[in-house]
Enzyme design. Structure first.
Site, PDB file in Angstrom:
ATOM      1  N   GLY A  39      -8.267 -98.900 -70.034  1.00  0.00           N
ATOM      2  CA  GLY A  39      -7.852 -97.553 -70.423  1.00  0.00           C
ATOM      3  C   GLY A  39      -7.125 -96.835 -69.301  1.00  0.00           C
ATOM      4  N   SER A  40      -6.658 -95.633 -69.631  1.00  0.00           N
ATOM      5  CA  SER A  40      -5.796 -94.906 -68.695  1.00  0.00           C
ATOM      6  C   SER A  40      -6.592 -94.206 -67.582  1.00  0.00           C
ATOM      7  CB  SER A  40      -4.978 -93.869 -69.472  1.00  0.00           C
ATOM      8  OG  SER A  40      -5.846 -93.000 -70.168  1.00  0.00           O
ATOM      9  N   LYS A 107     -16.487 -95.898 -77.816  1.00  0.00           N
ATOM     10  CA  LYS A 107     -15.431 -96.596 -77.079  1.00  0.00           C
ATOM     11  C   LYS A 107     -14.600 -97.409 -78.069  1.00  0.00           C
ATOM     12  CE  LYS A 107     -16.048 -98.753 -73.260  1.00  0.00           C
ATOM     13  NZ  LYS A 107     -14.714 -98.249 -72.889  1.00  0.00           N
ATOM     14  N   GLY A 108     -13.430 -97.818 -77.593  1.00  0.00           N
ATOM     15  CA  GLY A 108     -12.582 -98.675 -78.423  1.00  0.00           C
ATOM     16  C   GLY A 108     -11.256 -98.043 -78.781  1.00  0.00           C
ATOM     17  N   GLU A 116     -15.447-105.180 -73.810  1.00  0.00           N
ATOM     18  CA  GLU A 116     -16.058-104.113 -72.997  1.00  0.00           C
ATOM     19  C   GLU A 116     -17.570-104.119 -73.159  1.00  0.00           C
ATOM     20  OE1 GLU A 116     -12.449-100.820 -72.833  1.00  0.00           O
ATOM     21  OE2 GLU A 116     -13.863-100.714 -74.475  1.00  0.00           O
ATOM     22  N   LYS A 134     -13.859 -85.456 -73.033  1.00  0.00           N
ATOM     23  CA  LYS A 134     -14.649 -86.521 -73.670  1.00  0.00           C
ATOM     24  C   LYS A 134     -16.118 -86.135 -73.877  1.00  0.00           C
ATOM     25  CE  LYS A 134     -11.014 -89.240 -73.260  1.00  0.00           C
ATOM     26  NZ  LYS A 134     -10.962 -90.502 -72.589  1.00  0.00           N
TER      27      LYS A 134
HETATM   28  C1  5RP Z   1     -10.706 -99.000 -74.568  1.00  0.00           C
HETATM   29  C2  5RP Z   1     -11.642 -97.895 -74.356  1.00  0.00           C
HETATM   30  C3  5RP Z   1     -11.267 -96.869 -73.353  1.00  0.00           C
HETATM   31  O1  5RP Z   1     -12.164 -96.937 -72.306  1.00  0.00           O
HETATM   32  C4  5RP Z   1     -11.299 -95.528 -73.988  1.00  0.00           C
HETATM   33  O2  5RP Z   1     -10.397 -95.537 -75.094  1.00  0.00           O
HETATM   34  C5  5RP Z   1     -10.897 -94.423 -73.018  1.00  0.00           C
HETATM   35  O3  5RP Z   1      -9.584 -94.610 -72.600  1.00  0.00           O
HETATM   36  P1  5RP Z   1      -8.805 -93.540 -71.761  1.00  0.00           P
HETATM   37  O4  5RP Z   1      -9.420 -93.490 -70.412  1.00  0.00           O
HETATM   38  O5  5RP Z   1      -7.380 -94.050 -71.767  1.00  0.00           O
HETATM   39  O6  5RP Z   1      -8.906 -92.226 -72.487  1.00  0.00           O
HETATM   40  O7  5RP Z   1     -12.712 -97.817 -74.908  1.00  0.00           O
HETATM   41  O8  5RP Z   1     -11.132 -99.843 -75.590  1.00  0.00           O
END
Ligand code: 5RP
Length: 242
Positions: A39-40, A107-108, A116, A134
């Site tokens: 993820g970012s 998550k996902g 993960e 979040k």
């Molecule tokens: C990927 C995930 C990521 O951890 C989740 O979507 C958060 O991502 P980001 O830090 O880009 O908001 O679960 O499957």
């Protein structure tokens, strides 16, 4: 009379993610085996781990949770190892789409939930990196991702629909569905902020034939490093492993 205005620029979301990603690396130490999330936000942790290897000389090995993360970590020179049945890791750092007061997660959003969860479950502890958007009181505002077998996705959708109060949609649409690293599909399920018992919901959905993995991470996360305009907050689960 001159009036001087001092403009304090608030950090943007990207800067908050960077701050959280870097701050979480205080849990990383020499000799550790590390699950590397996707993820970012966790991207910044991975960049920081690479810096710690180069500049501080720490010796760690990473297990990536997705092909994207594998490529990033490899490019940054982090030594990598694949996940195997016997793998046991010291720590996983990963992002999340939502976390609640019990440190349970959705998550996902990035589609990597299955690997993960495998990696997080193989770890002695899990730290989650997020910005303040979040944090929720009840999970479900973010659509719950469920990885499903690509052949059975319509059957699974039909079985989930009576459980899910909102829409159940195939990520990417049926013309061009999103395909996971495991060649599965993702169903995004609109529960709304109503998931007060994530453990039983996870169990109920997991029993449906064709479900590969549910994006609910219950009792796995030990700490959340959260960046907000007020600064970095590290929330440690009282009954957790850290
Ligand atoms: C990927 C995930 C990521 O951890 C989740 O979507 C958060 O991502 P980001 O830090 O880009 O908001 O679960 O499957």
């Amino acid at each position: 009379m001159h009036v001087l205005f001092i403009v304090r620029r608030m950090p943007g979301v990207e800067q908050l993610k960077e701050q959280a990603g870097i701050a979480a690396c205080r849990f990383v130490s020499d000799g550790m085996s590390l699950g590397l999330g996707t993820g970012s936000t966790v991207r910044y942790s991975i960049i920081e781990i690479a810096r710690m290897i180069k500049q501080e000389g720490i010796d760690v090995v990473g297990v990536p949770t997705s092909e994207d993360t594998r490529q990033l970590a490899e490019h940054l020179g982090i030594p990598l190892s694949p996940i195997e049945a016997s793998t046991s890791l010291d720590l996983t750092i990963d992002g999340a789409d939502e976390f609640d007061p019990n440190f349970d997660l959705i998550k996902g959003g990035g589609g990597a939930l299955t690997k993960e969860k495998i990696v997080a479950n193989a770890s002695n502890s899990m730290v989650v990196v997020v910005d303040e958007t979040k944090q929720v009181s009840t999970l479900g505002e973010f659509d719950l991702p469920i990885e499903v077998d690509s052949i059975l996705w319509e059957d699974v959708r039909d079985d989930i629909s009576p459980i899910c109060p909102g829409e159940v949609s195939l990520r990417g649409g049926d013309e061009e569905p999103y395909i996971t690293d495991n060649h599965g599909f993702i169903l995004d399920c609109s529960f709304g902020p109503s998931i007060s018992d994530p453990e039983s919901l996870e169990r109920e959905i997991s029993e449906i034939t064709g479900v590969v993995e549910v994006g609910l991470f219950v009792g796995i996360c030990d700490a959340v490093v959260m960046a907000s305009n007020e600064g970095i907050e590290t929330l440690v689960k009282p009954s957790g492993r850290l």
